[in-house]
Design a protein around this motif. Structure first.
Motif, PDB file in Angstrom:
ATOM      1  N   THR A  49       0.841  -1.187   0.000  1.00  0.00           N
ATOM      2  CA  THR A  49       0.000   0.000   0.000  1.00  0.00           C
ATOM      3  C   THR A  49       0.880   1.242   0.000  1.00  0.00           C
ATOM      4  OG1 THR A  49      -0.125   0.041   2.424  1.00  0.00           O
ATOM      5  CG2 THR A  49      -1.838  -1.188   1.251  1.00  0.00           C
ATOM      6  N   ASN A  50       0.275   2.385  -0.260  1.00  0.00           N
ATOM      7  CA  ASN A  50       0.999   3.654  -0.180  1.00  0.00           C
ATOM      8  C   ASN A  50       0.080   4.701   0.414  1.00  0.00           C
ATOM      9  OD1 ASN A  50      -0.164   5.539  -2.449  1.00  0.00           O
ATOM     10  ND2 ASN A  50       0.042   3.514  -3.408  1.00  0.00           N
ATOM     11  N   ASN A  51       0.671   5.779   0.933  1.00  0.00           N
ATOM     12  CA  ASN A  51      -0.139   6.824   1.575  1.00  0.00           C
ATOM     13  C   ASN A  51      -0.188   8.108   0.755  1.00  0.00           C
ATOM     14  OD1 ASN A  51       2.415   7.891   1.916  1.00  0.00           O
ATOM     15  ND2 ASN A  51       2.215   8.264   4.126  1.00  0.00           N
ATOM     16  N   PHE A  52       0.130   8.005  -0.541  1.00  0.00           N
ATOM     17  CA  PHE A  52       0.136   9.212  -1.370  1.00  0.00           C
ATOM     18  C   PHE A  52      -0.682   9.053  -2.640  1.00  0.00           C
ATOM     19  CE2 PHE A  52       3.983   6.711  -1.747  1.00  0.00           C
ATOM     20  CZ  PHE A  52       4.111   6.465  -3.102  1.00  0.00           C
ATOM     21  N   GLY A  53      -1.487   8.002  -2.707  1.00  0.00           N
ATOM     22  CA  GLY A  53      -2.497   7.901  -3.747  1.00  0.00           C
ATOM     23  C   GLY A  53      -2.035   7.429  -5.109  1.00  0.00           C
ATOM     24  N   GLY A  67      -2.693  -2.248  -2.835  1.00  0.00           N
ATOM     25  CA  GLY A  67      -3.910  -2.538  -2.100  1.00  0.00           C
ATOM     26  C   GLY A  67      -4.540  -3.874  -2.425  1.00  0.00           C
ATOM     27  N   SER A  75       4.159  -6.357   8.787  1.00  0.00           N
ATOM     28  CA  SER A  75       4.318  -5.256   7.836  1.00  0.00           C
ATOM     29  C   SER A  75       5.654  -4.551   8.025  1.00  0.00           C
ATOM     30  CB  SER A  75       3.185  -4.231   7.994  1.00  0.00           C
ATOM     31  OG  SER A  75       3.267  -3.572   9.247  1.00  0.00           O
ATOM     32  N   THR A  80       7.259  -0.593   6.750  1.00  0.00           N
ATOM     33  CA  THR A  80       7.010   0.675   6.065  1.00  0.00           C
ATOM     34  C   THR A  80       8.324   1.290   5.617  1.00  0.00           C
ATOM     35  OG1 THR A  80       4.969   1.095   7.289  1.00  0.00           O
ATOM     36  CG2 THR A  80       6.050   3.000   6.294  1.00  0.00           C
ATOM     37  N   GLY A  86       6.138   9.926   0.095  1.00  0.00           N
ATOM     38  CA  GLY A  86       5.471   9.547   1.345  1.00  0.00           C
ATOM     39  C   GLY A  86       6.013   8.237   1.866  1.00  0.00           C
ATOM     40  N   ASN A  87       5.130   7.241   2.009  1.00  0.00           N
ATOM     41  CA  ASN A  87       5.536   5.919   2.484  1.00  0.00           C
ATOM     42  C   ASN A  87       4.861   4.830   1.670  1.00  0.00           C
ATOM     43  OD1 ASN A  87       7.069   6.825   4.810  1.00  0.00           O
ATOM     44  ND2 ASN A  87       5.097   7.282   5.782  1.00  0.00           N
ATOM     45  N   ILE A  88       5.552   3.711   1.514  1.00  0.00           N
ATOM     46  CA  ILE A  88       4.914   2.491   1.046  1.00  0.00           C
ATOM     47  C   ILE A  88       5.030   1.461   2.165  1.00  0.00           C
ATOM     48  CG2 ILE A  88       5.331   2.912  -1.402  1.00  0.00           C
ATOM     49  CD1 ILE A  88       7.601   0.854  -1.259  1.00  0.00           C
ATOM     50  N   THR A  89       4.032   0.629   2.297  1.00  0.00           N
ATOM     51  CA  THR A  89       4.026  -0.412   3.324  1.00  0.00           C
ATOM     52  C   THR A  89       3.764  -1.749   2.665  1.00  0.00           C
ATOM     53  OG1 THR A  89       3.229   1.107   5.044  1.00  0.00           O
ATOM     54  CG2 THR A  89       2.927  -1.248   5.427  1.00  0.00           C
TER      55      THR A  89
END
Length: 265
Positions: free
Chosen positions: A97-101, A188, A220, A222, A228-231
Motif C-alpha cells: 500500500t501507499n499513503n500518497f495515492g 492494495g 508489515s 514501512t 510519502g511511504n509504502i508499506t
C-alpha cells in the motif's frame, strides 16, 4: 496589494494555461500553483526478516547479495538450517500500500533467501525450481506470473564469499516470465509469492541446507519514499491444490524464506 482577484488553486483557476494578465496578477500577489514534481520510478528493498546478529537492511540499497550489482553481501543476517527437500513450496502472501495515492502498478523484481552454509562450492539449479506470483492468499490462486529458473542458474558462488555465512541473497527476477508475461501488480491487492521445489535433491552440492530468517518484522514493514511511504504487508499463505503448491516447506509469517522483496514502481 492589487485590488483584483489573484488566480487561486482553491478556485481552480490557477491550473491549466495562464494568460499574460493572470501571470502578472500572480506575480503581484506572490501566489503560484503548487509545483508538480514528476515521479521517477525507483527500486526499493523491503526486508521481511529483521536479521540475526546483523540487521538485514532495506531502502534503495541492501546488505543482501545482489548478483547484478556485484560486490558482496553481509553475513549474519539470517540464521538456522533450512532444508529444500523438493515436492513442496515456500510461500508468503503480500500486499503493498501507499499513503500518497499512486494508482500505477508495481513489480516484484527480486526475492531474498538464505545463502548456503557450505564453506566452498558452486550450487546450481537442475531445472526443478520455479517462482510464481498468484492472486489472493492461497497457493492455488489464479496464476499471474511464472518463471522456470534456467538449468544453469547459479545459486551462489561460496568460493567467492559472495554472501558470507548466514547471509541473504536476492533471487533477481527477469522482466518477462517463461511465457513472455510482464508483472503488473496493483497497490492494495493481496498476492502470494511461491518459491517452488518440484523434485528432491535440487542442488548439485554436498548439502541441501540454506538459512532461514532469524526473526521477522511481523506483519508489515514501512519504507519512506520521496512522495510519502509504502508499506508491504504479509500473512501466512493457505496451501491447497495439487502437486508441489499444495505442500508447505515451512515458510510462514514468522520465519522461513522469502526474507526480502525488491519492488519497483
Amino acid at each position: 496589494m492589487p485590488n483584483y482577484r489573484i488566480p487561486s488553486n482553491g478556485d481552480d483557476d490557477a491550473n491549466g494555461m495562464w494568460k499574460l494578465n493572470a501571470v502578472q496578477r500572480a506575480r503581484e500577489g506572490d501566489e503560484w500553483p503548487d509545483p508538480h514534481i514528476p515521479y521517477t520510478p525507483t527500486t526499493y528493498y523491503i526486508p521481511r526478516a529483521s536479521g540475526g546478529s546483523t540487521a538485514l537492511t532495506g531502502g534503495t540499497s541492501t546488505n543482501a547479495y545482489v548478483h547484478s550489482l556485484g560486490g558482496t553481501g553481509t553475513g549474519g543476517v539470517t540464521g538456522g538450517s533450512w532444508n529444500y527437500g523438493g515436492y513442496n513450496t515456500d510461500a508468503i502472501s503480500f500486499m503493498t500500500t501507499n499513503n500518497f495515492g499512486i494508482t500505477s502498478s508495481y513489480q516484484v523484481t527480486g526475492i531474498g533467501f538464505g545463502s548456503f552454509n557450505n564453506a566452498t562450492g558452486y550450487f546450481g539449479n537442475n531445472g526443478a525450481m520455479a517462482i510464481q506470483i498468484v492472486a489472493g492468499t492461497n497457493t492455488n490462486g489464479s496464476g499471474l506470473w511464472y518463471w522456470d529458473l534456467p538449468n544453469n542458474w547459479m545459486i551462489e558462488w561460496r568460493g567467492q564469499q559472495a554472501t558470507g555465512m548466514d547471509g541473504c541473497q536476492v533471487m533477481e527476477l527477469p522482466a518477462q516470465d517463461t511465457y513472455g508475461n510482464t508483472m503488473s501488480l496493483q497497490f492494495g491487492t493481496w498476492y502470494t509469492a511461491l518459491l517452488m521445489w518440484h523434485v528432491p535433491n535440487i542442488f548439485a552440492a554436498v548439502s541441501n541446507y540454506s538459512t532461514q530468517s532469524a526473526g521477522t518484522h511481523g506483519s508489515s514493514y514501512t519504507q519512506a519514499v520521496p512522495a510519502g511511504n509504502i508499506t508491504m504487508n504479509w500473512q501466512s499463505s493457505t496451501f491447497s491444490g495439487t502437486g508441489t503448491r499444495a505442500t508447505s516447506n515451512g515458510t510462514d509469517l514468522n520465519g522461513g524464506q522469502l526474507q526480502l522483496f525488491r519492488v519497483h514502481f
